[in-house]
Design a protein around this motif. Sequence first.
Motif, short mmCIF file in Angstrom:
data_model
loop_
_atom_site.label_atom_id
_atom_site.label_comp_id
_atom_site.label_asym_id
_atom_site.label_seq_id
_atom_site.Cartn_x
_atom_site.Cartn_y
_atom_site.Cartn_z
N GLY A 105 -13.66 -35.85 -21.51
CA GLY A 105 -13.26 -36.76 -22.07
C GLY A 105 -13.44 -37.89 -20.86
N PHE A 106 -12.74 -39.29 -21.43
CA PHE A 106 -12.06 -40.20 -20.66
C PHE A 106 -11.38 -40.76 -19.63
CE2 PHE A 106 -10.89 -44.77 -20.54
CZ PHE A 106 -11.58 -45.59 -19.86
N SER A 107 -10.35 -40.16 -20.03
CA SER A 107 -9.38 -40.10 -19.16
C SER A 107 -9.79 -38.81 -17.73
CB SER A 107 -7.85 -40.02 -19.41
OG SER A 107 -8.13 -38.68 -20.37
N GLU A 108 -10.24 -38.10 -18.25
CA GLU A 108 -10.93 -37.22 -17.15
C GLU A 108 -11.59 -37.03 -16.47
OE1 GLU A 108 -11.45 -32.34 -17.37
OE2 GLU A 108 -11.80 -32.90 -19.41
N ALA A 109 -12.37 -37.93 -17.02
CA ALA A 109 -13.56 -38.63 -16.77
C ALA A 109 -13.08 -39.59 -15.51
CB ALA A 109 -15.03 -38.93 -16.95
N VAL A 110 -12.75 -40.30 -15.65
CA VAL A 110 -12.34 -41.36 -14.16
C VAL A 110 -11.90 -40.78 -13.50
CG1 VAL A 110 -10.83 -43.17 -14.19
CG2 VAL A 110 -11.93 -43.62 -16.87
N LYS A 111 -10.93 -40.40 -13.63
CA LYS A 111 -9.48 -38.82 -12.62
C LYS A 111 -11.02 -38.54 -11.60
CE LYS A 111 -5.52 -38.20 -15.68
NZ LYS A 111 -4.73 -37.76 -16.54
N THR A 112 -11.26 -37.62 -12.04
CA THR A 112 -12.81 -36.49 -11.58
C THR A 112 -13.66 -38.06 -10.33
OG1 THR A 112 -12.57 -35.10 -13.03
CG2 THR A 112 -14.39 -35.33 -11.41
N CYS A 113 -13.63 -39.27 -11.21
CA CYS A 113 -14.41 -40.53 -9.94
C CYS A 113 -13.54 -40.83 -9.61
CB CYS A 113 -15.22 -40.63 -11.18
SG CYS A 113 -16.26 -39.88 -12.22
N LEU A 114 -12.22 -41.26 -9.77
CA LEU A 114 -11.89 -41.24 -8.44
C LEU A 114 -10.92 -40.68 -7.20
CD1 LEU A 114 -9.46 -44.40 -11.12
CD2 LEU A 114 -11.63 -44.89 -9.14
N ARG A 115 -11.37 -39.43 -7.85
CA ARG A 115 -10.31 -38.01 -6.69
C ARG A 115 -12.03 -38.21 -6.00
NH1 ARG A 115 -8.60 -35.03 -10.51
NH2 ARG A 115 -11.15 -34.13 -10.98
N LYS A 116 -12.84 -38.21 -6.60
CA LYS A 116 -14.88 -38.09 -5.41
C LYS A 116 -14.91 -39.51 -5.37
CE LYS A 116 -15.66 -33.85 -7.85
NZ LYS A 116 -16.65 -32.96 -8.71
N TYR A 117 -13.70 -40.45 -4.51
CA TYR A 117 -14.21 -41.87 -4.13
C TYR A 117 -15.16 -42.02 -3.70
CZ TYR A 117 -12.45 -46.63 -4.21
OH TYR A 117 -12.96 -47.96 -3.20
N VAL A 118 -15.29 -41.39 -2.61
CA VAL A 118 -16.86 -41.80 -1.81
C VAL A 118 -17.16 -40.13 -1.28
CG1 VAL A 118 -16.96 -44.07 -0.86
CG2 VAL A 118 -15.57 -41.16 0.25
N THR A 119 -17.64 -38.86 -2.47
CA THR A 119 -18.34 -38.09 -2.61
C THR A 119 -19.88 -38.69 -2.99
OG1 THR A 119 -16.26 -36.43 -2.74
CG2 THR A 119 -17.71 -35.66 -2.84
N PHE A 120 -20.56 -37.86 -2.02
CA PHE A 120 -21.55 -38.37 -2.94
C PHE A 120 -22.80 -36.97 -3.13
CE2 PHE A 120 -21.23 -42.00 -0.98
CZ PHE A 120 -20.82 -43.21 -1.71
N SER A 121 -22.20 -35.80 -2.45
CA SER A 121 -22.45 -34.77 -2.39
C SER A 121 -21.69 -34.18 -3.99
CB SER A 121 -22.00 -33.98 -1.52
OG SER A 121 -21.03 -33.70 -1.24
N GLY A 122 -22.39 -32.86 -4.23
CA GLY A 122 -22.44 -32.35 -5.52
C GLY A 122 -23.04 -32.99 -7.28
N ARG A 123 -22.07 -32.57 -8.37
CA ARG A 123 -24.01 -33.25 -8.79
C ARG A 123 -22.48 -33.00 -9.93
NH1 ARG A 123 -27.02 -27.65 -10.67
NH2 ARG A 123 -27.95 -29.23 -13.15
N ALA A 124 -22.75 -34.37 -11.05
CA ALA A 124 -22.22 -34.89 -11.81
C ALA A 124 -22.91 -34.47 -13.65
CB ALA A 124 -22.10 -36.84 -12.21
N THR A 125 -21.86 -34.62 -14.91
CA THR A 125 -22.29 -34.86 -15.69
C THR A 125 -22.78 -35.50 -17.11
OG1 THR A 125 -20.51 -34.72 -16.93
CG2 THR A 125 -21.26 -31.94 -16.17
#
Length: 135
Positions: free
Chosen positions: A2-22
């Motif tokens: 959802g919206f809040s989970e996506a925002v939290k995930t992206c802010l938690r991975k502030y400068v994480t350029f490795s991995g994958r995002a849905t």
Amino acid sequence: MGFSEAVKTCLRKYVTFSGRATRPEFWWFVLFFFLVIVIGGVIDLVLFGESTTAVTDTGASVGSETDFTPFTTIFGLLILLPYISVAVRRLHDTGRSGWWYWLGLIPLVGIIILIVWFASKGTTGSNKYGEDPQA
């Protein structure tokens, strides 16, 4: 996701350029980015804007503008790195290198290609950028 989970995930991975995002993670964060910029712009306009009124024979119009945008600038700079990192992770999910993000510098064509890639389904299973985030 959802919206809040996506925002939290992206802010938690502030400068994480490795991995994958849905796709939902990316698009919910794009919506958040847009809302932050719009709200910052409204705050700037209310606090620092100038209103002008133009009266003509056929009617009147009112407009507001400002050249001083501290809230939009600060919010935009704070959210810029997480936005770029989620975009790179989204490209990884489609099997592309994050360097393809530079394609956005090509006017119109580059942006359209990136939007199509961001909207496309990610690779099923693991790829060279990591495990499937859907799994």
